[in-house]
Design a protein around this motif. Structure first.
Motif, PDB file in Angstrom:
ATOM      1  N   LEU A 112      -2.219   8.148  -3.954  1.00 22.10           N
ATOM      2  CA  LEU A 112      -2.522   7.332  -4.872  1.00 22.10           C
ATOM      3  C   LEU A 112      -3.655   7.362  -5.809  1.00 22.10           C
ATOM      4  CD1 LEU A 112      -1.522   4.191  -2.632  1.00 22.10           C
ATOM      5  CD2 LEU A 112       0.002   5.248  -4.250  1.00 22.10           C
ATOM      6  N   ASN A 119     -10.416   7.460  -5.461  1.00 24.28           N
ATOM      7  CA  ASN A 119      -9.796   6.785  -4.521  1.00 24.28           C
ATOM      8  C   ASN A 119      -9.547   7.288  -3.292  1.00 24.28           C
ATOM      9  OD1 ASN A 119      -8.243   4.285  -4.294  1.00 24.28           O
ATOM     10  ND2 ASN A 119      -6.450   5.205  -4.425  1.00 24.28           N
ATOM     11  N   ASN A 120     -10.131   8.640  -2.966  1.00 28.44           N
ATOM     12  CA  ASN A 120      -9.835   9.338  -1.635  1.00 28.44           C
ATOM     13  C   ASN A 120     -10.887  10.113  -1.287  1.00 28.44           C
ATOM     14  OD1 ASN A 120      -6.771   8.901  -1.372  1.00 28.44           O
ATOM     15  ND2 ASN A 120      -6.806   9.320  -3.516  1.00 28.44           N
ATOM     16  N   ARG A 175      -3.796  10.214   3.033  1.00 29.46           N
ATOM     17  CA  ARG A 175      -2.505   9.736   3.111  1.00 29.46           C
ATOM     18  C   ARG A 175      -1.941   8.857   3.988  1.00 29.46           C
ATOM     19  NH1 ARG A 175       1.440   8.186   1.891  1.00 29.46           N
ATOM     20  NH2 ARG A 175       3.612   8.942   1.391  1.00 29.46           N
ATOM     21  N   ALA A 189       0.861  -1.373   0.180  1.00 33.76           N
ATOM     22  CA  ALA A 189      -0.019  -0.005  -0.019  1.00 33.76           C
ATOM     23  C   ALA A 189       0.812   1.317  -0.035  1.00 33.76           C
ATOM     24  CB  ALA A 189      -0.836  -0.012   1.203  1.00 33.76           C
ATOM     25  N   ARG A 190       2.070   1.241  -0.377  1.00 40.30           N
ATOM     26  CA  ARG A 190       3.252   2.331  -0.456  1.00 40.30           C
ATOM     27  C   ARG A 190       3.376   2.434   0.910  1.00 40.30           C
ATOM     28  NH1 ARG A 190       2.525   8.258  -2.976  1.00 40.30           N
ATOM     29  NH2 ARG A 190       0.551   8.383  -1.661  1.00 40.30           N
ATOM     30  N   ASP A 191       2.526   3.356   1.669  1.00 42.23           N
ATOM     31  CA  ASP A 191       2.823   3.381   3.200  1.00 42.23           C
ATOM     32  C   ASP A 191       1.679   3.188   4.049  1.00 42.23           C
ATOM     33  OD1 ASP A 191       5.299   4.727   2.651  1.00 42.23           O
ATOM     34  OD2 ASP A 191       4.531   6.883   2.314  1.00 42.23           O
ATOM     35  N   TYR A 202     -12.965   1.463   4.783  1.00 45.06           N
ATOM     36  CA  TYR A 202     -13.141   2.070   3.388  1.00 45.06           C
ATOM     37  C   TYR A 202     -14.653   1.743   3.338  1.00 45.06           C
ATOM     38  CZ  TYR A 202      -8.228   3.115   2.747  1.00 45.06           C
ATOM     39  OH  TYR A 202      -6.959   3.736   2.636  1.00 45.06           O
ATOM     40  N   TYR A 213     -10.756   0.619  -5.193  1.00 43.56           N
ATOM     41  CA  TYR A 213      -9.500   1.088  -5.001  1.00 43.56           C
ATOM     42  C   TYR A 213      -8.280   0.294  -5.288  1.00 43.56           C
ATOM     43  CZ  TYR A 213     -12.417   3.014  -1.391  1.00 43.56           C
ATOM     44  OH  TYR A 213     -13.543   3.939  -0.434  1.00 43.56           O
ATOM     45  N   PHE A 247      -7.388  -2.722  -4.484  1.00 46.53           N
ATOM     46  CA  PHE A 247      -6.338  -3.620  -3.777  1.00 46.53           C
ATOM     47  C   PHE A 247      -7.149  -4.784  -3.199  1.00 46.53           C
ATOM     48  CE2 PHE A 247      -8.225  -0.760  -0.558  1.00 46.53           C
ATOM     49  CZ  PHE A 247      -8.535  -1.872   0.646  1.00 46.53           C
ATOM     50  N   PHE A 296      -4.226   6.875   6.048  1.00 45.54           N
ATOM     51  CA  PHE A 296      -4.778   5.471   6.778  1.00 45.54           C
ATOM     52  C   PHE A 296      -5.082   4.405   5.772  1.00 45.54           C
ATOM     53  CE2 PHE A 296      -5.702   9.149   9.945  1.00 45.54           C
ATOM     54  CZ  PHE A 296      -4.810   8.734  10.836  1.00 45.54           C
ATOM     55  N   ASN A 297      -4.626   3.192   6.041  1.00 43.10           N
ATOM     56  CA  ASN A 297      -5.016   2.204   4.989  1.00 43.10           C
ATOM     57  C   ASN A 297      -6.389   1.592   5.834  1.00 43.10           C
ATOM     58  OD1 ASN A 297      -2.941   2.542   2.994  1.00 43.10           O
ATOM     59  ND2 ASN A 297      -1.751   1.272   4.637  1.00 43.10           N
ATOM     60  N   HIS A 298      -6.854   0.775   5.152  1.00 39.35           N
ATOM     61  CA  HIS A 298      -8.306   0.145   5.323  1.00 39.35           C
ATOM     62  C   HIS A 298      -7.949  -1.305   6.034  1.00 39.35           C
ATOM     63  CE1 HIS A 298     -12.160  -1.793   5.095  1.00 39.35           C
ATOM     64  NE2 HIS A 298     -11.278  -3.081   4.734  1.00 39.35           N
TER      65      HIS A 298
HETATM   66  C1  LIG Z   1      -6.215   6.445   1.031  1.00 36.23           C
HETATM   67  S1  LIG Z   1      -4.981   5.732   0.215  1.00 36.23           S
HETATM   68  C2  LIG Z   1      -4.183   5.101   1.701  1.00 36.23           C
HETATM   69  C3  LIG Z   1      -2.795   5.824   1.833  1.00 36.23           C
HETATM   70  C4  LIG Z   1      -1.724   4.830   1.054  1.00 36.23           C
HETATM   71  N1  LIG Z   1      -1.257   3.842   1.697  1.00 36.23           N
HETATM   72  C5  LIG Z   1      -0.475   6.032   0.836  1.00 36.23           C
HETATM   73  O1  LIG Z   1       0.627   5.607   1.052  1.00 36.23           O
HETATM   74  O2  LIG Z   1      -0.774   6.980   0.217  1.00 36.23           O
HETATM   75  C6  LIG Z   1      -5.892   4.337  -0.578  1.00 36.23           C
HETATM   76  C7  LIG Z   1      -4.983   3.301  -1.149  1.00 36.23           C
HETATM   77  O3  LIG Z   1      -3.968   2.545  -0.229  1.00 36.23           O
HETATM   78  C8  LIG Z   1      -4.067   1.360  -0.725  1.00 36.23           C
HETATM   79  N2  LIG Z   1      -4.425   0.497   0.474  1.00 36.23           N
HETATM   80  C9  LIG Z   1      -5.246   1.039   1.479  1.00 36.23           C
HETATM   81  N3  LIG Z   1      -5.516  -0.151   2.282  1.00 36.23           N
HETATM   82  C10 LIG Z   1      -4.916  -1.288   1.825  1.00 36.23           C
HETATM   83  C11 LIG Z   1      -4.877  -2.588   2.463  1.00 36.23           C
HETATM   84  N4  LIG Z   1      -5.427  -2.867   3.410  1.00 36.23           N
HETATM   85  N5  LIG Z   1      -4.019  -3.504   1.439  1.00 36.23           N
HETATM   86  C12 LIG Z   1      -3.440  -2.933   0.408  1.00 36.23           C
HETATM   87  N6  LIG Z   1      -3.557  -1.825  -0.015  1.00 36.23           N
HETATM   88  C13 LIG Z   1      -4.331  -0.751   0.599  1.00 36.23           C
HETATM   89  C14 LIG Z   1      -4.636   1.115  -1.890  1.00 36.23           C
HETATM   90  O4  LIG Z   1      -3.778   1.091  -2.931  1.00 36.23           O
HETATM   91  C15 LIG Z   1      -5.727   2.090  -1.745  1.00 36.23           C
HETATM   92  O5  LIG Z   1      -6.161   2.549  -3.037  1.00 36.23           O
END
Ligand SMILES: C[S@@+](CC[C@H](N)C(=O)[O-])C[C@H]1O[C@@H](n2cnc3c(N)ncnc32)[C@H](O)[C@@H]1O
Length: 458
Positions: A149, A185-186, A207, A18-20, A249, A266, A268, A209-211
């Protein structure tokens, strides 16, 4: 890039897919507000527009506030007062003159309702960018948005819906389709009392919080007079240092459809503990006879609340997240979206019109379903136990006036009200108020007062 607005209690760390991700740098207690951020752009759902101020999103209190006043330019945007209207004018002036022609145009009329909402959110967002260009204002939030993203690209590519022409366009940094893809996506659903009323963009929250379907935090929304809507992310359990902070989400109760929604919206695949457990759950299951749900409700209640009876209505809600792998197959088979929809409907109807036994059984079954799906302290659990308390209270009042309340039934119902109110208060007090004035916390106080005086009279 650096993110100066990230509180010291949080830190970004790399995530494998999920990048970060965001982790806590310190122990965060349940109920702690983790992040508070203003909305960058927002749009009311069609059924809310005309009832709420288009700037602060409040509904005027008929006893204290003036009725909403219309923008005399477009006659379509409404405000509490001069302050809200002036605050909104910095962006609204960009599309006010063109709004009516645009909203009456064939190209707008031909859009699906969700596309109309996206089109208006994008219009409001472009107006915000244009206003910031004019004001040479701080662009940190916009920069954060641009760093988000993008959403997944479908076979037909990304096509942004037609937006309302602006009086002055913003200095285009990125193509409109790319902006739109990031919006999709956001895009958060803004709620009041946990019911969706609008969509909005909160870049820093996106930026960070992931799900997870078993989140340790939730997003709630604050509406203050003449102020921009705010999102507050609140811990719903104690979070130790180093743990990732996640929100939802998509409603985790969408058991059969949520993975598809993660993919389409999203891009993922969720691999949280709940989804890993779900793999064993969604393999073909016998379909449930929705005309006769009683036996399934009874089985679910027996499994989750084996000791809850009318005489002993004390509801012990779990304090640890549900574990699907430990649920026996006959109970797993009952956990279907269509069954939940059906028992929620049965509960809603019976809690108003009776019979009481149906309201009690379906109410407890919905609660049992929720605690197998949602993490402890998830707001829907608190909202539902409040509905159960109100149902038992109404049963006392209506049976009393019909002269049909035995002493045993009355004692049992009073215990039910107390038990459900206690559960509801523990969760909703910890999360705190959200959205409009009044709502569940006020209802809990009012009902507690009635219950106390009823018990004192006896
Ligand atoms: C709102 S952003 C979350 C912040 C993101 N991690 C970043 O670095 O900017 C949403 C994106 O994060 C990733 N993401 C969020 N939750 C995830 C999860 N549980 N597993 C994998 N990817 C996730 C997906 O690519 C999604 O489209």
């Amino acid at each position: 890039m650096s993110h100066p607005a990230i509180p010291q209690t949080l830190a970004l760390r790399p995530h494998p897919t999920a990048r970060d991700k965001t982790v806590s740098t310190t122990k965060l207690l349940a109920g702690t507000p983790i992040l508070t951020v203003p909305c960058l752009s927002k749009v009311l759902l069609p059924d809310q527009k005309q009832y709420r101020c288009d700037f602060c999103f409040r509904i005027p209190d008929p006893d204290h506030d003036n009725p909403l006043r219309r923008c005399t330019g477009c006659v379509s945007y409404l405000y509490c007062d001069n302050k809200c209207q002036t605050s909104h004018w910095r962006t609204h002036k960009k599309y006010c003159k063109n709004f009516n022609q645009y909203s009456a145009s064939r190209q707008f009329a031909q859009l699906e309702s969700y596309e109309k909402l996206d089109a208006m959110l994008l219009t409001h967002f472009l107006a915000e960018l244009s206003a910031r260009d004019t004001e040479k204002a701080n662009t940190a939030e916009v920069d954060t948005f641009m760093s988000l993203l993008p959403g997944p690209v479908s076979d037909s590519g990304i096509t942004s819906p037609p937006t309302c022409p602006l009086a002055t366009n913003h200095k285009r940094r990125v193509p409109l389709d790319e902006l739109f893809s990031r919006c999709g996506n956001n895009n958060f659903t803004i709620h009041s009392h946990f019911t969706t009323i609008a969509h909005g963009i909160f870049p820093l929250a996106s930026r960070l919080f992931n799900h997870s379907c078993l989140p340790n935090a939730i997003a709630k929304y604050i509406f203050n007079p003449a102020e921009e809507v705010q999102m507050v992310v609140v811990a719903i359990r104690d979070i130790p240092p180093g743990e990732e902070i996640c929100i939802t989400y998509v409603d985790p109760a969408l058991l059969e459809t949520r993975q598809k929604m993660f993919q389409i919206t999203y891009g993922f695949t969720c691999t949280c503990a709940s989804c890993r457990g779900l793999d064993s759950l969604i393999t073909p299951r016998p379909s449930i006879d929705l005309e006769d749900t009683s036996a399934h409700c009874a089985a679910l209640c027996r499994y989750v609340f084996p000791v809850v009876t009318l005489d002993n209505p004390t509801i012990h809600l779990p304090t640890i997240p549900p574990d699907f792998s430990s649920i026996p197959p006959q109970i797993r088979n009952i956990l279907q979206e269509s069954f939940l929809t059906k028992i929620c409907e049965l509960f809603r109807n019976a809690s108003h019109d009776g019979p009481l036994e149906v309201a009690q059984q379906t109410g407890l079954a919905v609660l049992a379903f929720y605690v197998l799906i949602y993490p402890p302290n998830y707001p829907q659990i608190g909202m539902h136990t409040l509905e159960m308390a109100k149902t038992a209270w109404n049963a006392i009042i209506t049976s009393e006036s019909a002269g049909s309340l035995s002493e045993t039934l009355r004692t049992g119902l009073l215990k039910q009200v107390r038990a459900c109110l206690d559960s509801s208060r523990r969760i909703l007090d910890m999360i705190g108020s959200e959205g409009d004035a009044g709502g569940p916390l006020t209802e809990i106080e009012v009902l507690s007062g009635l219950l106390n005086s009823e018990e004192a009279d006896r």
